[in-house]
Design a protein around this motif. Structure first.
Motif: not given
Length: 316
Positions: A147-163
């Motif tokens: 998951v981190n590899r395909v998403t760039g290992s972001p913090d949940i709170s920093s994603l463009p859509i609220k997760l």
């Protein structure tokens, strides 16, 4: 006769010992050493605290709650495709277990063709790290790494859509929502099937599969501020005949129990997408395309109701 009986008994014991050694040899060969799943950077919130935060924002919001269901999770990708085709923008996504993967991928904001390629390229051995441990036989860290590899290992709170990613906390016996922390670690926690996966620990809490108490996380989506929630049930909409074996009976019994609880929440959604497709086996990676199409067709069939419901909210 008594002497003959003793010889047979000794012979049987020796046979069992040999079988035991063979079994251990087979089991030990493909597995590695278990690693501790301790992630203190994850932050979990109760339903009440999520609601309190959402009251501060009055904007009309649409959400998708992606449900759990193991290998059936590929159906979620077809749902995402239907929403992109329909031009419906979603403000909030929540996910449980396999649904946490779909929710995370959606929350990155990547276009559907890119998401589809990520899933079609996925190999089973990329997310299955077998180990020998008293806590489980799958470590789970391979899921986090993928998951981190395909998403760039972001913090949940920093994603463009609220997760929001659900977990079940064993000590307090309640469902919680992960809103902060490494997204791969959060997905690993949400997908940690009890008994199979080694649980995830963070700040004194023990997390296992989010689908145990929130199979289709509709309530958390509403708590995050959603006015219209589309639930996606990939697990309970189709009930195949059980396999007449020990494992078949156990699996079907678990599924009945899980759905009896989970569908109460799922039916609280404003629209429920429930594909009727059932993959051939637990690990049917070879039927990804059939699963994706099943999710797509089910979502398309519900699209008139979804569009009507959203339009009614926006008109008020």
């Amino acid at each position: 006769m008594r002497l003959k009986g003793k010889r047979l008994k000794r012979k049987r014991i020796l046979q069992l010992m040999v079988l035991g050694v063979i079994f251990l040899g087979v089991v030990l060969i493909p597995v590695g050493c278990a690693k501790g799943n301790v992630y203190d950077g994850l932050r979990a919130y109760s339903l009440e605290s999520v609601k309190k935060e959402a009251r501060q924002n009055k904007k009309v919001k649409v959400a998708i709650a992606f449900g759990g269901g193991g290998i059936r999770g590929f159906m979620h990708l077809g749902v995402i495709k239907a929403f992109e085709e329909a031009g419906i923008k979603v403000d909030i996504v929540t996910g449980s277990s396999a649904g946490s993967i779909a929710a995370t991928l959606y929350a990155t904001g990547k276009p559907y063709p890119e998401l589809e390629q990520i899933i079609l390229d996925l190999k089973e051995d990329e997310i299955a790290d077998f180990v020998l441990s008293t806590k489980g036989f799958i470590n789970g860290q391979s899921i986090a790494q993928w998951v981190n590899r395909v998403t760039g290992s972001p913090d949940i709170s920093s994603l463009p859509i609220k997760l929001g990613i659900t977990v079940t906390e064993l000590n307090s016996e309640r469902a919680l929502l992960l809103r902060q922390g490494n997204v791969g670690q959060a997905v690993q926690a949400s997908a940690s099937i009890p008994g199979a996966f080694i649980p995830v620990k963070t700040n004194g809490k023990t997390f296992v599969d989010g689908g145990m108490l929130s199979l289709v996380p509709v309530r958390f989506a509403k708590a995050m501020g959603a006015d219209f929630v589309i639930g996606v049930d990939i697990y309970c909409g189709n009930k195949p005949a059980y396999e007449d074996s020990t494992m078949g009976v156990l699996y079907t019994s678990f599924r009945i129990q899980n759905c009896a609880l989970g569908m109460i929440e799922a039916k609280e959604s404003d629209a429920l997408i429930a594909p009727g497709y059932e993959p051939p086996t637990f690990s049917s990676f070879e039927t990804k395309k059939e699963s994706i199409d099943a999710g797509y067709q089910a979502a398309k069939a519900m699209m008139p109701k979804i569009k009507k419901g959203i339009a009614q909210i926006l008109s008020h």
